[in-house]
Design a protein around this motif. Structure first.
Motif, PDB file in Angstrom:
ATOM      1  N   ALA A  73       3.947  -4.891   5.131  1.00 33.57           N
ATOM      2  CA  ALA A  73       4.917  -5.330   4.126  1.00 33.57           C
ATOM      3  C   ALA A  73       5.646  -4.161   3.480  1.00 33.57           C
ATOM      4  CB  ALA A  73       4.216  -6.153   3.041  1.00 33.57           C
ATOM      5  N   GLY A  74       5.152  -2.943   3.711  1.00 37.99           N
ATOM      6  CA  GLY A  74       5.830  -1.763   3.194  1.00 37.99           C
ATOM      7  C   GLY A  74       5.598  -1.533   1.717  1.00 37.99           C
ATOM      8  N   PHE A 106      -3.538  -9.497  -3.766  1.00 37.84           N
ATOM      9  CA  PHE A 106      -3.825 -10.915  -3.557  1.00 37.84           C
ATOM     10  C   PHE A 106      -2.563 -11.692  -3.184  1.00 37.84           C
ATOM     11  CE2 PHE A 106      -4.758 -15.218  -5.265  1.00 37.84           C
ATOM     12  CZ  PHE A 106      -6.019 -15.460  -4.746  1.00 37.84           C
ATOM     13  N   ILE A 107      -1.468 -11.460  -3.906  1.00 43.09           N
ATOM     14  CA  ILE A 107      -0.244 -12.206  -3.621  1.00 43.09           C
ATOM     15  C   ILE A 107       0.425 -11.711  -2.340  1.00 43.09           C
ATOM     16  CG2 ILE A 107       0.135 -12.757  -6.053  1.00 43.09           C
ATOM     17  CD1 ILE A 107       2.404 -10.681  -6.073  1.00 43.09           C
ATOM     18  N   ARG A 108       0.325 -10.411  -2.053  1.00 42.64           N
ATOM     19  CA  ARG A 108       0.930  -9.875  -0.832  1.00 42.64           C
ATOM     20  C   ARG A 108       0.233 -10.448   0.399  1.00 42.64           C
ATOM     21  NH1 ARG A 108       3.918  -5.043  -0.972  1.00 42.64           N
ATOM     22  NH2 ARG A 108       2.748  -4.123   0.742  1.00 42.64           N
ATOM     23  N   GLN A 109      -1.081 -10.621   0.307  1.00 42.09           N
ATOM     24  CA  GLN A 109      -1.806 -11.212   1.431  1.00 42.09           C
ATOM     25  C   GLN A 109      -1.374 -12.647   1.688  1.00 42.09           C
ATOM     26  OE1 GLN A 109      -5.876 -10.708   0.234  1.00 42.09           O
ATOM     27  NE2 GLN A 109      -5.969  -8.567   0.866  1.00 42.09           N
ATOM     28  N   ARG A 110      -0.805 -13.293   0.708  1.00 38.78           N
ATOM     29  CA  ARG A 110      -0.337 -14.671   0.849  1.00 38.78           C
ATOM     30  C   ARG A 110       1.155 -14.741   1.160  1.00 38.78           C
ATOM     31  NH1 ARG A 110      -4.770 -14.049  -1.176  1.00 38.78           N
ATOM     32  NH2 ARG A 110      -6.400 -15.631  -1.377  1.00 38.78           N
ATOM     33  N   SER A 115      -7.772  -9.537   6.498  1.00 39.72           N
ATOM     34  CA  SER A 115      -7.743 -10.083   7.850  1.00 39.72           C
ATOM     35  C   SER A 115      -7.503 -11.584   7.903  1.00 39.72           C
ATOM     36  CB  SER A 115      -9.061  -9.777   8.568  1.00 39.72           C
ATOM     37  OG  SER A 115     -10.150 -10.393   7.892  1.00 39.72           O
ATOM     38  N   ASP A 116      -7.644 -12.288   6.762  1.00 44.36           N
ATOM     39  CA  ASP A 116      -7.549 -13.751   6.835  1.00 44.36           C
ATOM     40  C   ASP A 116      -6.377 -14.323   6.051  1.00 44.36           C
ATOM     41  OD1 ASP A 116      -8.486 -13.288   4.280  1.00 44.36           O
ATOM     42  OD2 ASP A 116      -9.845 -15.007   4.273  1.00 44.36           O
ATOM     43  N   GLY A 117      -5.481 -13.447   5.569  1.00 43.27           N
ATOM     44  CA  GLY A 117      -4.305 -13.921   4.857  1.00 43.27           C
ATOM     45  C   GLY A 117      -3.108 -14.059   5.781  1.00 43.27           C
ATOM     46  N   ASP A 118      -1.944 -14.298   5.178  1.00 40.27           N
ATOM     47  CA  ASP A 118      -0.716 -14.389   5.969  1.00 40.27           C
ATOM     48  C   ASP A 118      -0.325 -13.035   6.541  1.00 40.27           C
ATOM     49  OD1 ASP A 118      -0.618 -17.042   5.321  1.00 40.27           O
ATOM     50  OD2 ASP A 118       0.802 -16.806   3.669  1.00 40.27           O
ATOM     51  N   ARG A 119      -0.741 -11.967   5.863  1.00 36.44           N
ATOM     52  CA  ARG A 119      -0.444 -10.608   6.298  1.00 36.44           C
ATOM     53  C   ARG A 119      -1.351  -9.672   5.501  1.00 36.44           C
ATOM     54  NH1 ARG A 119       5.225  -9.713   2.855  1.00 36.44           N
ATOM     55  NH2 ARG A 119       4.196  -9.542   0.832  1.00 36.44           N
ATOM     56  N   PRO A 120      -1.568  -8.443   5.952  1.00 35.77           N
ATOM     57  CA  PRO A 120      -2.282  -7.472   5.114  1.00 35.77           C
ATOM     58  C   PRO A 120      -1.446  -7.131   3.883  1.00 35.77           C
ATOM     59  CG  PRO A 120      -2.268  -6.789   7.413  1.00 35.77           C
ATOM     60  CD  PRO A 120      -1.279  -7.916   7.290  1.00 35.77           C
ATOM     61  N   GLY A 121      -2.113  -6.897   2.780  1.00 37.90           N
ATOM     62  CA  GLY A 121      -1.387  -6.542   1.564  1.00 37.90           C
ATOM     63  C   GLY A 121      -1.276  -5.051   1.364  1.00 37.90           C
ATOM     64  N   ALA A 122      -1.957  -4.263   2.189  1.00 39.82           N
ATOM     65  CA  ALA A 122      -2.095  -2.824   1.973  1.00 39.82           C
ATOM     66  C   ALA A 122      -0.755  -2.101   1.989  1.00 39.82           C
ATOM     67  CB  ALA A 122      -3.015  -2.243   3.046  1.00 39.82           C
ATOM     68  N   TYR A 123      -0.677  -1.025   1.217  1.00 43.46           N
ATOM     69  CA  TYR A 123       0.502  -0.159   1.222  1.00 43.46           C
ATOM     70  C   TYR A 123       0.130   1.213   0.671  1.00 43.46           C
ATOM     71  CZ  TYR A 123       0.752  -1.286  -3.786  1.00 43.46           C
ATOM     72  OH  TYR A 123       0.464  -1.453  -5.118  1.00 43.46           O
ATOM     73  N   VAL A 124       0.952   2.196   0.989  1.00 38.92           N
ATOM     74  CA  VAL A 124       0.782   3.570   0.523  1.00 38.92           C
ATOM     75  C   VAL A 124       1.960   3.912  -0.368  1.00 38.92           C
ATOM     76  CG1 VAL A 124       0.729   5.988   1.254  1.00 38.92           C
ATOM     77  CG2 VAL A 124      -0.541   4.271   2.546  1.00 38.92           C
ATOM     78  N   LYS A 125       1.697   4.638  -1.447  1.00 40.48           N
ATOM     79  CA  LYS A 125       2.767   5.013  -2.370  1.00 40.48           C
ATOM     80  C   LYS A 125       2.377   6.265  -3.132  1.00 40.48           C
ATOM     81  CE  LYS A 125       3.260   2.672  -6.252  1.00 40.48           C
ATOM     82  NZ  LYS A 125       2.770   3.611  -7.301  1.00 40.48           N
TER      83      LYS A 125
END
Length: 439
Positions: free
Chosen positions: A393-394, A216-220, A309-319
């Motif tokens: 965002a990595g 949620f925060i990463r998308q913002r 799709s509607d935030g400042d950026r995608p929040g997704a990441y792989v780890k």
């Protein structure tokens, strides 16, 4: 990454997350010896291996242990395992008693406390029996501290929304387009399923941990930590907005009540709402889908988080999902490293474990089994690829000081919010205040 040693006092304060009893033991811990690495013994050796997970994971891991013991007849591996909810308390208790298992599953951010307190072996010292050159730097980044490697990835994974399409169908609701759906859509769909799917079936589980919050925060455009690690990287406004959203989920009927949600969270994977067909959606680690499908007897699907799709950026990441580490108190660190090597670097183990702990990080092991993936395993591999391509965002940079505080602190505040003991604004303010104090 580098991690300056913190003061003894600060370290002990943070170690409260491991239990008060652990603190007394850690006061006497020292970093692992930097002398020349020992060699494997030909004499009978017994090592203990501790992990968490589902019954399916326990069965597969025991099969791997059996193969390892066949290859090394002088080494006996004693299995120890527990549900994730009990794992950390049990591990801290054994650490406090000076009886830590030789090999253990770890995960960030908890691994940093163990490293900082001298409780884990630098596996780089055992490269002769545990080569790490099949793992790229990104896979080892989260467990590399001061040029030492303290955990080897059990697999690469990510998080997502696991759904039961059968419940959607029973409720007469279409599965959403996860490339465009929003958090509002998630709430509306969950509420409608709760209304139409029948008694004791909910549209979604109530989020209790920090994974949804992090997305949620990463998308913002925010992060858990600021670039210089001096402060947290998210605002009170955004944190409060997350908890306000959680209360909307609860109050709309989209999810179970707070008390039922907490009760459900204490159950194992096989008794979880998705496995028992009592929830249509849940935010989970993507590599749990295979075990969940086995438990539920149904085809499940993985969707991207809403809001991508509607935030400042995608929040997704792989780890990496989990790490394998060796206790600094182990009397048999070489044999312990050999066990980890067999688990992560042998095709025999890869053929058994497959994607249980994530997509294998060893490229050769992955290549050897990818052609035999089941449909659900291929689904996971494709999903990890999709998330990797979406990520801008990595990998979330860990904070080695306050990171271990975040998980238990978030859980405590979240529970106080969902039981109406504090407001979202109060929780957000306290969350930032306590994290920055730990920093």
């Amino acid at each position: 990454m580098t991690h300056p040693r913190t003061s003894h006092t600060a370290r002990l304060v943070r170690l409260a997350a491991l239990g008060a009893a652990v603190t007394m033991v850690l006061a006497g811990c020292t970093a692992p010896s930097e002398s020349a690495p020992a060699t494997a013994s030909d004499e009978p050796v017994t090592i203990r291996f501790n992990w968490w997970g589902s019954d399916t994971r326990h069965t597969m891991t025991q099969q791997v242990i059996d193969l390892f013991e066949e290859e090394h007849p002088n080494i006996t591996v004693v299995p120890e395992f527990a549900p994730y909810t009990d794992y950390w308390d049990k591990l801290s208790t054994t650490v406090a008693a000076g009886d830590a298992p030789d090999v253990m599953q770890q995960v960030d951010p908890f691994i940093y406390e163990y490293v900082d307190s001298g409780l884990l072996v630098n596996l780089s010292d055992h490269a002769d029996v545990l080569p790490l050159d099949q793992f790229d730097e990104g896979a080892l980044e989260g467990s590399t501290i001061d040029d030492g490697v303290y955990g080897v990835p059990g697999g690469v994974g990510t998080f997502g929304v696991v759904i039961d399409p059968q419940i959607f169908s029973d409720a007469g609701i279409e599965v959403p387009d996860d490339e465009t759906w929003t958090w509002d859509d998630y709430l509306d769909i969950a509420a409608e399923i709760s209304e139409k799917a029948g008694p004791d079936v909910y549209g979604a589980t109530l989020p209790l941990d920090e994974q949804g919050f992090n997305m949620f925060i990463r998308q913002r455009g925010e992060d858990l930590w600021s670039p210089d690690d001096a402060t947290v990287g998210f605002t009170e406004k955004t944190a409060a907005a997350w908890w306000e959203y959680i209360l909307e989920l609860r109050d709309s009927g989209a999810t179970p009540s707070a008390s039922l949600a907490v009760e459900q969270a204490s159950l194992g994977l096989e008794q979880s709402p998705i496995a028992t067909h009592t929830a249509a959606m849940s935010i989970l680690s993507a590599n749990q889908v295979e075990a969940l499908q086995t438990a539920s007897g149904r085809e499940l699907e993985l969707l991207l988080f809403p809001g991508e799709s509607d935030g400042d950026r995608p929040g997704a990441y792989v780890k990496p999902g989990v790490y394998y580490s060796v206790s600094a108190k182990s009397e048999h660190p070489v044999e312990s490293a050999m066990l980890i090597d067999f688990i992560v670097n042998s095709e025999e183990a890869g053929a058994i474990l497959r994607s249980d702990r994530g997509v294998p990080g060893n490229s050769e092991v992955l290549a050897s089994i990818e052609g035999d993936f089941s449909p659900s395993e291929q689904k996971l591999a494709d999903y990890v690829t999709e998330v990797s391509e979406l990520s801008v965002a990595g990998f979330p940079k860990p904070n080695l000081d306050a990171g271990p505080e975040l998980v238990p602190l978030f859980a405590r505040l979240n529970q106080q919010v969902i039981f109406d003991q504090i407001t979202p604004d109060e929780a957000a303010k306290q969350f930032i205040s306590e994290l920055e104090a730990a920093m």
